[in-house]
Design an enzyme around this catalytic site. Structure first.
Site, short mmCIF file in Angstrom:
data_model
loop_
_atom_site.label_atom_id
_atom_site.label_comp_id
_atom_site.label_asym_id
_atom_site.label_seq_id
_atom_site.Cartn_x
_atom_site.Cartn_y
_atom_site.Cartn_z
N HIS A 30 0.86 -1.18 0.00
CA HIS A 30 0.00 0.00 0.00
C HIS A 30 0.90 1.24 0.00
O HIS A 30 1.86 1.31 0.77
CB HIS A 30 -0.92 0.01 1.21
CG HIS A 30 -1.91 1.12 1.20
ND1 HIS A 30 -2.68 1.40 0.09
CD2 HIS A 30 -2.26 2.04 2.15
CE1 HIS A 30 -3.47 2.44 0.35
NE2 HIS A 30 -3.22 2.85 1.58
N HIS A 42 -3.18 9.04 1.22
CA HIS A 42 -3.14 7.84 0.37
C HIS A 42 -4.50 7.61 -0.27
O HIS A 42 -5.49 8.25 0.09
CB HIS A 42 -2.70 6.62 1.20
CG HIS A 42 -3.57 6.36 2.40
ND1 HIS A 42 -4.31 5.22 2.57
CD2 HIS A 42 -3.81 7.11 3.52
CE1 HIS A 42 -4.96 5.26 3.72
NE2 HIS A 42 -4.67 6.41 4.31
N CYS A 152 -3.39 2.78 -5.55
CA CYS A 152 -2.67 3.62 -4.59
C CYS A 152 -1.27 3.99 -5.07
O CYS A 152 -0.79 5.09 -4.81
CB CYS A 152 -2.60 2.93 -3.23
SG CYS A 152 -1.69 1.35 -3.25
#
Length: 253
Positions: A30, A42, A152
């Site tokens: 991530h 994010h 992401c």
């Protein structure tokens, strides 16, 4: 900056750093932008890295560490939120280790990092530009999350470089996805695999094709990317196509 690991200590983080954390089993990472003061911006969907619309969603979500029943005192409960979020560093890491994504790496270093999603040949813009894009997208969104075209890592790379893929048939800028595509291409489509019948020769050819495919798919070298101001990106994007609307800007550049 080491070849074996991009691990970084919290105390060494700088404003505008592109950071990431591997999830359970190192299946995927991530990504986000460090804003300072233990805060990260994010891009996510439902608090997790899902959104393919396929059975892959169940597989990926099963790899996410279990969430605490007690909401974070700083962030609250973000487990069901979509889009661009601001979270504390602990919530972003979700129990994982902290790593720094590297920019302007050499081709040799890029190839040495066998797994994608850790570095790029592309150069980063100034920290001020990076922070401006991240803050602007926090207020205005980055379109609809899609693990293949708008995830992401794509978000973090755009914040760092301002670069977007402008061909509708291409995948996004994600190095993680690029690794998978490169591996598939090397195994399935390489005509050179017929030039040898030995295991060693096939391994060398497949490895070479894998490295070549990874390099040519990197945002720092591919030709189907353009630099787009974040204000223009948001103005053209819609909830359905997100940054894909950037293809309309090609003629203006």
């Amino acid at each position: 900056m080491g070849v074996l690991s991009n691990w970084i200590d919290r105390g060494d983080l700088k404003h505008g750093d592109h950071i990431y954390s591997w999830r359970k089993g190192y299946i995927y990472a991530h990504h986000g932008i460090y804003m300072g003061d233990e805060t990260v911006i994010h891009f996510t969907r439902g608090g997790e890295e899902i959104g393919t619309g396929t059975i892959l969603d169940q597989f990926i979500s099963s790899s996410v560490p279990p969430r605490s029943d007690t909401p974070c005192q700083k962030c609250g409960d973000q487990s069901t939120l979509n889009g661009v979020l601001s979270s504390c560093l602990d919530c972003f890491l979700s129990g994982g280790e902290l790593y720094l994504f590297h920019y302007s790496v050499s081709p040799a270093f890029f190839i040495a990092k066998v797994r994608g999603g850790t570095c790029t040949l592309a150069a980063s813009d100034s920290a001020d530009d990076v922070l401006h894009r991240a803050k602007y997208l926090l207020q205005n969104g980055f379109g609809t999350y899609n693990v293949f075209k708008n995830n992401c890592e794509d978000f973090a790379i755009y914040c760092k470089t301002g670069l977007l893929v402008v061909t509708s048939y291409s995948v996004g800028r994600s190095g993680q996805l690029g690794t998978i595509m490169a591996a598939a291409s090397a195994i399935v489509s390489s005509p050179l695999r017929f030039l040898t019948s030995s295991v060693g020769g096939l391994t060398v050819i497949t490895s070479g094709m894998y490295c070549l495919n990874r390099v040519v798919s990197d945002v720092g070298i591919r030709r189907d990317v353009i630099k787009i101001p974040v204000e223009n990106l948001v103005a053209r994007a819609t909830e359905d196509d997100g940054p894909a609307a950037a293809t309309q800007l090609v003629d203006e550049h």
